[in-house]
Motif scaffolding. Structure first.
Motif: not given
Length: 472
Positions: A325-328, A339, A352-353, A355-358, A360
């Motif tokens: 996952y990635t997120g701030s 990522q 899963c991102d 911040d973009k709520r996506e 991938l």
């Protein structure tokens, strides 16, 4: 090139029951977001996605609230019981609301084929010797206190009863242990919960207690499985150590294949006339010569074929579909990493991102789908060779062949299907190349079937699935 003759005598001894993934830890990580939860359910369990049908729900033990050693953002799975101010034990199912939210959506997406297995990595911390749900002080001694065996079994049964009566979710099977005969589970680990159980009397004791606890709850339809060892060698040792009484409570053998699949274990299950499932595997593996993004998917496909061919399991379940996952924003007090590069080896089939709520996707996801979308529950697996596997359903008059080419040159495929009376190819599907410019479940058209002979030139670094209708 002489055609390889496919024989009905090579069919696996039991019908295939399906494909799946564990819900921990990704379901806990993203279950707070309704949109992401629904998207994940559709991608992994929906008809337009991978079409998985098996979900492994993790019954968290829950660690001492004073502990803060797990550094991952996803693996602090809450327990269903907490201690009150006076030491009383309070049943708090909604503590795991994130994973439960995803479970509900996955069950709905899978429909009438949905199969739920509950499993435990560790008892609650207050039932352990070390006082920590991550393991014992030396990682090689049992961490469940002997006087808590029945209490732990009751805990698992309470959770299963709640899922069925309060959530309307049938628990089809229950695994009380996870990779128990290893030295992985040490107190204050930064990774996850875990608990060592010695093979023999220790593992037998918890299996017997769990089965009896489930019977007390009238959950006799829930199969008891044993014992999800990390590899086939350890699982065979565990099986040979179960007591006679324990065997009377075991409904299925389950194994992880983080080492090479063993035909010996598959043959053992056949001889004992007991079902065998492969319930966990993955790795950051890749066909490194392939630089276009298909490398991880090709590695994964070969792993699937190896397991199906050597082990002959009735189900194949990967570790966790989303492995990074990635997120701030922090979650459970920790931050996600950067990522992951999904064109190279990585765990999972998606990331899963937040911040973009996506969510991938990548070619490993589509590679998995070359199997899961077409080899369906009720079919019987047909081992062919190291790069090819088939499946057959007599009732539906359908034959499926999945062929992998992990080389930079074309591969010739020649199969004699006469014993299966092929009538026509109803579909040919391929995944190859990069995510941006390659193919994802692309339909192919051409003359691949000449009478009963299937001939094809397989594209470099590709996975191709052939679906044939057979004569009644």
């Amino acid at each position: 090139m002489d055609a390889l003759i496919l024989k009905k005598s090579s069919l696996a001894p039991r019908p295939f029951e399906g494909w799946g993934t564990s819900l921990c830890w990704w379901a806990h990580r993203l279950g707070w977001d309704d949109e992401l939860s629904q998207r994940a359910a559709e991608l992994f369990y929906g008809e337009k996605g991978l079409g998985l049908n098996i979900m492994r729900y993790n019954i968290g033990g829950g660690d001492d609230p004073a502990h803060n050693h797990i550094t991952r953002t996803d693996s602090k799975i809450p327990g269903w019981v907490r201690l009150g101010e006076k030491g009383e034990k309070l049943f708090t199912p909604e503590a795991d609301k994130n994973q439960l939210a995803v479970l509900r959506r996955c069950v709905d997406a899978a429909g009438d084929k949905a199969y739920v297995e509950a499993f435990s990595n560790s008892p609650p911390y207050f039932m352990t010797v070390s006082g920590c749900s991550s393991g014992s002080s030396d990682a090689v001694s049992d961490n469940l206190r002997k006087e808590c065996v029945e209490e732990f079994a009751d805990y698992l049964a309470d959770v299963c009863e709640y899922l069925e009566k309060e959530k309307g979710i049938t628990v089809n099977s229950l695994a009380a242990m996870n990779e128990p005969d290893t030295d992985y589970w040490r107190e204050n680990s930064g990774k996850q919960e875990g608990c060592h159980f010695d093979p023999g009397e220790s593992q037998s004791r918890i299996l017997i207690a769990t089965s009896k606890a489930m019977k007390k709850k009238c959950l006799t339809h829930t199969q008891i499985t044993a014992s999800d060892e990390t590899d086939c060698k350890r699982q065979l040792i565990a099986c040979k150590g179960f007591t006679k009484e324990a065997w009377s409570h075991i409904d299925r053998i389950s194994v992880h294949t983080y080492s090479k699949a063993w035909k010996r274990l598959g043959n053992y299950a056949i001889k004992r006339n007991i079902p065998l499932w492969m319930t966990e595997t993955d790795w950051s593996g890749s066909v490194k010569a392939c630089k276009n993004g298909m490398g991880p998917g090709l590695w994964f496909a070969k792993k699937i074929i190896q397991d199906l061919t050597l082990l002959s399991p009735q189900a194949w379940i990967m570790w966790q579909a989303i492995g990074s996952y990635t997120g701030s924003e922090p979650f459970d007090g920790n931050l996600d990493g950067p990522q992951v590069d999904m064109t190279k080896g990585f765990w999972g089939v998606a990331s899963c991102d937040f911040d973009k709520r996506e969510i991938l996707l990548c070619q490993k996801y589509y590679s998995f789908g070359q199997f899961t979308r077409y080899i369906r529950p009720g079919m019987t697996v047909l081992p062919i060779d190291k790069m090819t596997v088939g499946a057959y359903n007599k009732e539906e008059n359908r034959l499926v062949v999945v062929a992998v080419n992990d080389k930079a040159r074309e591969r010739s495929l020649s199969l004699d299907l006469a014993e299966f009376s092929p009538a026509e190819l109803s579909a040919v599907i391929r995944t190859s190349g990069s995510l941006e410019e390659g193919e994802q479940w692309a339909r192919l058209y051409g003359n691949f079937l000449d009478g009963a002979l299937l001939r094809a030139r397989l594209r470099p670094y590709s996975i191709t699935t052939f679906v044939a209708s057979t004569k009644k």
